[in-house]
Design an enzyme around this catalytic site. Sequence first.
Site, PDB file in Angstrom:
ATOM      1  N   ALA A  76       0.856  -1.181  -0.104  1.00 42.01           N
ATOM      2  CA  ALA A  76       0.170  -0.051  -0.107  1.00 42.01           C
ATOM      3  C   ALA A  76       0.738   1.379  -0.063  1.00 42.01           C
ATOM      4  O   ALA A  76       1.964   1.444   0.634  1.00 42.01           O
ATOM      5  CB  ALA A  76      -0.852  -0.177   1.262  1.00 42.01           C
ATOM      6  N   VAL A  77       0.580   2.269  -0.829  1.00 42.28           N
ATOM      7  CA  VAL A  77       1.120   3.493  -0.942  1.00 42.28           C
ATOM      8  C   VAL A  77      -0.144   4.458  -0.804  1.00 42.28           C
ATOM      9  O   VAL A  77      -1.083   4.642  -1.331  1.00 42.28           O
ATOM     10  CB  VAL A  77       1.932   3.616  -2.164  1.00 42.28           C
ATOM     11  CG1 VAL A  77       2.591   5.023  -2.309  1.00 42.28           C
ATOM     12  CG2 VAL A  77       3.354   2.860  -2.159  1.00 42.28           C
ATOM     13  N   GLU A 109      -1.276 -12.521  -3.745  1.00 43.60           N
ATOM     14  CA  GLU A 109      -2.254 -12.536  -4.501  1.00 43.60           C
ATOM     15  C   GLU A 109      -2.764 -11.251  -5.015  1.00 43.60           C
ATOM     16  O   GLU A 109      -2.444 -10.226  -4.269  1.00 43.60           O
ATOM     17  CB  GLU A 109      -3.626 -13.019  -3.574  1.00 43.60           C
ATOM     18  CG  GLU A 109      -3.450 -14.595  -3.158  1.00 43.60           C
ATOM     19  CD  GLU A 109      -2.851 -15.051  -1.937  1.00 43.60           C
ATOM     20  OE1 GLU A 109      -2.624 -16.017  -1.852  1.00 43.60           O
ATOM     21  OE2 GLU A 109      -2.604 -13.968  -1.263  1.00 43.60           O
ATOM     22  N   ASN A 114      -6.767  -5.353 -11.042  1.00 45.14           N
ATOM     23  CA  ASN A 114      -5.721  -4.655 -10.720  1.00 45.14           C
ATOM     24  C   ASN A 114      -4.649  -4.753 -11.609  1.00 45.14           C
ATOM     25  O   ASN A 114      -3.534  -5.020 -11.372  1.00 45.14           O
ATOM     26  CB  ASN A 114      -5.312  -4.837  -9.331  1.00 45.14           C
ATOM     27  CG  ASN A 114      -4.601  -3.605  -8.866  1.00 45.14           C
ATOM     28  OD1 ASN A 114      -3.747  -2.763  -9.556  1.00 45.14           O
ATOM     29  ND2 ASN A 114      -4.359  -3.375  -7.434  1.00 45.14           N
ATOM     30  N   TYR A 121       4.233  -6.101 -10.740  1.00 46.89           N
ATOM     31  CA  TYR A 121       4.623  -7.435 -10.290  1.00 46.89           C
ATOM     32  C   TYR A 121       5.427  -8.125 -11.427  1.00 46.89           C
ATOM     33  O   TYR A 121       6.537  -8.820 -11.186  1.00 46.89           O
ATOM     34  CB  TYR A 121       3.379  -8.442  -9.878  1.00 46.89           C
ATOM     35  CG  TYR A 121       2.806  -7.883  -8.529  1.00 46.89           C
ATOM     36  CD1 TYR A 121       3.783  -7.122  -7.646  1.00 46.89           C
ATOM     37  CD2 TYR A 121       1.567  -7.667  -8.235  1.00 46.89           C
ATOM     38  CE1 TYR A 121       2.984  -6.516  -6.279  1.00 46.89           C
ATOM     39  CE2 TYR A 121       0.853  -7.286  -7.246  1.00 46.89           C
ATOM     40  CZ  TYR A 121       1.650  -6.576  -6.276  1.00 46.89           C
ATOM     41  OH  TYR A 121       1.132  -6.097  -5.148  1.00 46.89           O
TER      42      TYR A 121
END
Length: 151
Positions: A76-77, A109, A114, A121
């Site tokens: 998370a950012v 996951e 997204n 990734y």
Amino acid sequence: MFFGTASQLDMKEERLTRRLHQISGKCFPQDTPREADEFAGLLAEDRLFAAAAAEKVTGFLLFQEVLDESEIHTVAVHPDFQQRGQGSQLLEAYLKHAEKNGIAKVFLEVRCSNQAAIALYKKKGFRQLSKRKNYYQNPVEDALVMYWGEE
């Protein structure tokens, strides 16, 4: 910018856990954000990487390592710091840490919708392993299971 384990940050735990809770709520409004005391437990177990600028945490990565494998639970950012490469740098810092510590595979996951995260990734060397049907809630959605490391 700082990228490393949260234990390396020179920040009071209460302030840090409040900030992590805030980032979690902003990044995942559809989910119930992790509580500050849950973050305190993760900090005690040294299972959290952080990004920080000017003594302010801007993002985090939660992970769990068992033997030579790891699972990334959350990346998370804070929205105010997104689109600046911090998620990429945070992931890169964690993968270097994992490699240095003998981790052969890293799993995660990600929501099938997204596409930005999936592209990140893949750019970092993750490959798709499988799909989990209806893994996510609010809204219900499948997850891609991805891995990095040895085949």
